[in-house]
Design a protein around this motif. Structure first.
Motif, PDB file in Angstrom:
ATOM      1  N   CYS A  39       8.865  57.233  48.232  1.00 28.22           N
ATOM      2  CA  CYS A  39       8.668  58.355  48.528  1.00 28.22           C
ATOM      3  C   CYS A  39       7.834  58.141  49.775  1.00 28.22           C
ATOM      4  CB  CYS A  39       8.025  59.483  47.667  1.00 28.22           C
ATOM      5  SG  CYS A  39       7.885  61.056  48.230  1.00 28.22           S
ATOM      6  N   TYR A  40       6.752  57.605  49.599  1.00 28.79           N
ATOM      7  CA  TYR A  40       6.018  57.036  51.143  1.00 28.79           C
ATOM      8  C   TYR A  40       6.858  56.723  52.072  1.00 28.79           C
ATOM      9  CZ  TYR A  40       2.113  55.557  53.843  1.00 28.79           C
ATOM     10  OH  TYR A  40       1.302  55.626  55.075  1.00 28.79           O
ATOM     11  N   GLU A  41       7.635  55.815  51.769  1.00 23.72           N
ATOM     12  CA  GLU A  41       8.478  54.925  52.805  1.00 23.72           C
ATOM     13  C   GLU A  41       9.450  55.998  53.650  1.00 23.72           C
ATOM     14  OE1 GLU A  41      11.695  52.494  51.383  1.00 23.72           O
ATOM     15  OE2 GLU A  41      11.548  51.243  53.056  1.00 23.72           O
ATOM     16  N   LYS A  42       9.978  56.774  52.767  1.00 23.30           N
ATOM     17  CA  LYS A  42      10.924  57.762  53.457  1.00 23.30           C
ATOM     18  C   LYS A  42      10.036  58.770  54.423  1.00 23.30           C
ATOM     19  CE  LYS A  42      14.777  57.956  50.452  1.00 23.30           C
ATOM     20  NZ  LYS A  42      14.033  57.115  48.925  1.00 23.30           N
ATOM     21  N   GLN A  43       8.879  59.129  53.868  1.00 22.68           N
ATOM     22  CA  GLN A  43       8.022  60.191  54.572  1.00 22.68           C
ATOM     23  C   GLN A  43       7.324  59.310  55.939  1.00 22.68           C
ATOM     24  OE1 GLN A  43       5.278  61.868  51.813  1.00 22.68           O
ATOM     25  NE2 GLN A  43       7.116  63.138  51.023  1.00 22.68           N
ATOM     26  N   LEU A  44       6.908  58.135  55.640  1.00 18.26           N
ATOM     27  CA  LEU A  44       6.609  57.205  56.916  1.00 18.26           C
ATOM     28  C   LEU A  44       7.559  57.136  57.948  1.00 18.26           C
ATOM     29  CD1 LEU A  44       3.760  55.759  56.952  1.00 18.26           C
ATOM     30  CD2 LEU A  44       4.953  53.860  56.585  1.00 18.26           C
ATOM     31  N   GLN A  45       8.837  56.932  57.613  1.00 19.63           N
ATOM     32  CA  GLN A  45       9.711  56.650  58.478  1.00 19.63           C
ATOM     33  C   GLN A  45      10.256  58.181  59.101  1.00 19.63           C
ATOM     34  OE1 GLN A  45      13.017  55.308  55.898  1.00 19.63           O
ATOM     35  NE2 GLN A  45      12.467  53.211  56.097  1.00 19.63           N
ATOM     36  N   PHE A  46      10.120  59.027  58.408  1.00 14.98           N
ATOM     37  CA  PHE A  46      10.335  60.276  59.046  1.00 14.98           C
ATOM     38  C   PHE A  46       8.883  60.618  60.090  1.00 14.98           C
ATOM     39  CE2 PHE A  46       9.145  65.116  59.469  1.00 14.98           C
ATOM     40  CZ  PHE A  46      10.232  65.534  60.009  1.00 14.98           C
ATOM     41  N   VAL A  47       7.923  60.327  59.733  1.00 21.35           N
ATOM     42  CA  VAL A  47       6.634  60.429  60.801  1.00 21.35           C
ATOM     43  C   VAL A  47       6.967  59.594  62.079  1.00 21.35           C
ATOM     44  CG1 VAL A  47       4.417  59.792  61.335  1.00 21.35           C
ATOM     45  CG2 VAL A  47       4.872  60.902  59.215  1.00 21.35           C
ATOM     46  N   ALA A  48       7.517  58.495  62.020  1.00 27.32           N
ATOM     47  CA  ALA A  48       7.931  57.741  63.076  1.00 27.32           C
ATOM     48  C   ALA A  48       9.054  58.462  63.705  1.00 27.32           C
ATOM     49  CB  ALA A  48       8.382  56.214  62.507  1.00 27.32           C
ATOM     50  N   ARG A  49      10.254  58.669  63.136  1.00 26.11           N
ATOM     51  CA  ARG A  49      11.278  59.447  63.941  1.00 26.11           C
ATOM     52  C   ARG A  49      10.654  60.606  64.572  1.00 26.11           C
ATOM     53  NH1 ARG A  49      14.009  58.970  59.385  1.00 26.11           N
ATOM     54  NH2 ARG A  49      14.000  60.945  58.672  1.00 26.11           N
ATOM     55  N   SER A  50       9.637  61.477  64.121  1.00 31.52           N
ATOM     56  CA  SER A  50       9.058  62.460  64.721  1.00 31.52           C
ATOM     57  C   SER A  50       8.417  62.134  65.940  1.00 31.52           C
ATOM     58  CB  SER A  50       8.305  63.343  63.718  1.00 31.52           C
ATOM     59  OG  SER A  50       9.042  63.623  62.570  1.00 31.52           O
ATOM     60  N   ALA A  51       7.761  60.782  65.911  1.00 28.06           N
ATOM     61  CA  ALA A  51       6.961  60.446  67.041  1.00 28.06           C
ATOM     62  C   ALA A  51       8.143  60.237  68.195  1.00 28.06           C
ATOM     63  CB  ALA A  51       6.085  59.278  66.617  1.00 28.06           C
ATOM     64  N   ARG A  52       9.152  59.616  67.928  1.00 28.57           N
ATOM     65  CA  ARG A  52       9.942  59.278  69.083  1.00 28.57           C
ATOM     66  C   ARG A  52      10.709  60.439  69.407  1.00 28.57           C
ATOM     67  NH1 ARG A  52      12.688  55.528  66.123  1.00 28.57           N
ATOM     68  NH2 ARG A  52      14.059  57.127  65.335  1.00 28.57           N
ATOM     69  N   ASN A  53      11.101  61.443  68.618  1.00 30.02           N
ATOM     70  CA  ASN A  53      11.377  62.719  69.139  1.00 30.02           C
ATOM     71  C   ASN A  53      10.459  63.513  69.858  1.00 30.02           C
ATOM     72  OD1 ASN A  53      14.116  62.327  68.521  1.00 30.02           O
ATOM     73  ND2 ASN A  53      13.989  63.359  66.508  1.00 30.02           N
ATOM     74  N   LEU A  54       9.220  63.603  69.417  1.00 32.03           N
ATOM     75  CA  LEU A  54       8.194  64.150  70.356  1.00 32.03           C
ATOM     76  C   LEU A  54       7.980  63.700  71.708  1.00 32.03           C
ATOM     77  CD1 LEU A  54       5.608  65.986  69.772  1.00 32.03           C
ATOM     78  CD2 LEU A  54       4.396  63.991  69.716  1.00 32.03           C
TER      79      LEU A  54
END
Lengths: 92, 198
Positions: A39-54
């Motif tokens: 679960c942590y892995e998926k959420q971490l990847q989402f944080v990284a994707r969000s940073a890129r899109n930000l």
């Protein structure tokens, strides 16, 4: 076996550098059995994707908008004005 | 065709806004949280760079040089206006993050799945929440997290800009930043009514 804390660290570093074969193997074994780290892995990847899109949004409405056209024009004309003044002070 | 100039040479100032404007603005906006103030900072940066361009030594890329100037301008601005710090300090953060694990390094907290997280990207309020989570990171971590996403900055240049001694330190810091942001989004977005903005 790696602890969850170590796995968390490696999952993040895997976004920044290539993990060694040993590290990758350690992660794989841990992730097979640990639901929380999965679960942590998926959420971490989402944080990284969000940073890129930000910072580099690929769709309007996402992340931080670019400099507005008005601001761009204003700043460019101020740059030009300063360049012109430079020219007047020390003409070549 | 690229208008990016080779390292060491400065490009035509008339192309600066087009080349670097958006990256500088986004960085400034993350720090200032106010569009017109961020625009002013970007303009001041370009005008200061114009005056100093003969001193550009080419030790870093043009973009890194400009971001360095911007970073100092923002620090000066906050110093002058004595804006209160809302961000956490790094020791407190490390303590908080460590509390998520027990002595043997296993999770102390249970994580619940986020349903269709990517839908949040279509929601303007999400970006406000995410920005606010970033703003609450210790300054150094926030800077690192943002600069990491600017195209054209190398790892070495980011470390130099932020006085980070080794890339290994940088990776550890990024890991802390992401871990904190994960829990911030978890409590402020995914397990909330999705309406909270600040």
């Amino acid at each position: 076996m790696l602890s969850c804390k170590e796995v968390g660290e490696l999952l993040s570093q895997g976004l920044d550098r290539k993990l060694s074969f040993r590290e990758q193997l350690g992660l794989k074994i841990h992730l097979v059995v640990c639901k929380t780290c999965n679960c942590y892995e998926k959420q971490l990847q989402f944080v990284a994707r969000s940073a890129r899109n930000l910072m580099r949004p690929n769709k309007p409405g996402q992340g931080i908008p670019p400099l507005s056209d008005e601001a761009e024009t204003r700043i460019n004309s101020n740059i030009k004005q300063q360049l012109d003044e430079e020219q007047q002070i020390k003409p070549e | 065709m690229s208008i990016e100039s080779p390292p060491g040479a400065i490009s035509d100032p008339a192309t600066w806004v087009e080349q670097h404007g958006d990256a500088l603005f986004r960085y400034a906006l993350m720090k200032m949280r106010d569009t017109s103030q961020a625009e002013d900072m970007v303009q001041e940066t370009f005008l200061a760079a114009l005056k100093a361009r003969n001193k550009f030594a080419g030790q870093s890329s043009e973009k890194t040089w400009l971001i360095g100037i911007l970073k100092h301008k923002i620090i000066d601005h906050f110093r002058k206006h004595k804006r209160e710090q809302t961000s956490d300090d790094i020791e407190t953060l490390t303590e908080q993050l460590d509390q998520q694990f027990n002595q043997s390094g296993h999770w102390n907290v249970s994580l619940s799945r986020w349903q269709n997280p990517d839908q949040a990207h279509e929601n303007e309020a999400f970006w406000k929440t995410f920005s606010s989570c970033i703003a609450h990171l210790p300054d150094h971590l926030a800077d690192l997290f943002i600069l990491r996403e600017i195209k054209g900055l190398t790892t070495e240049e980011i470390c130099k800009l932020l006085d980070i001694s080794t890339t290994n330190n940088m990776w550890v810091m990024l890991s802390r930043a992401r871990m904190r942001l994960r829990s911030c989004l978890d409590s402020r977005w995914f397990n909330h009514d999705n309406q909270e903005v600040r």
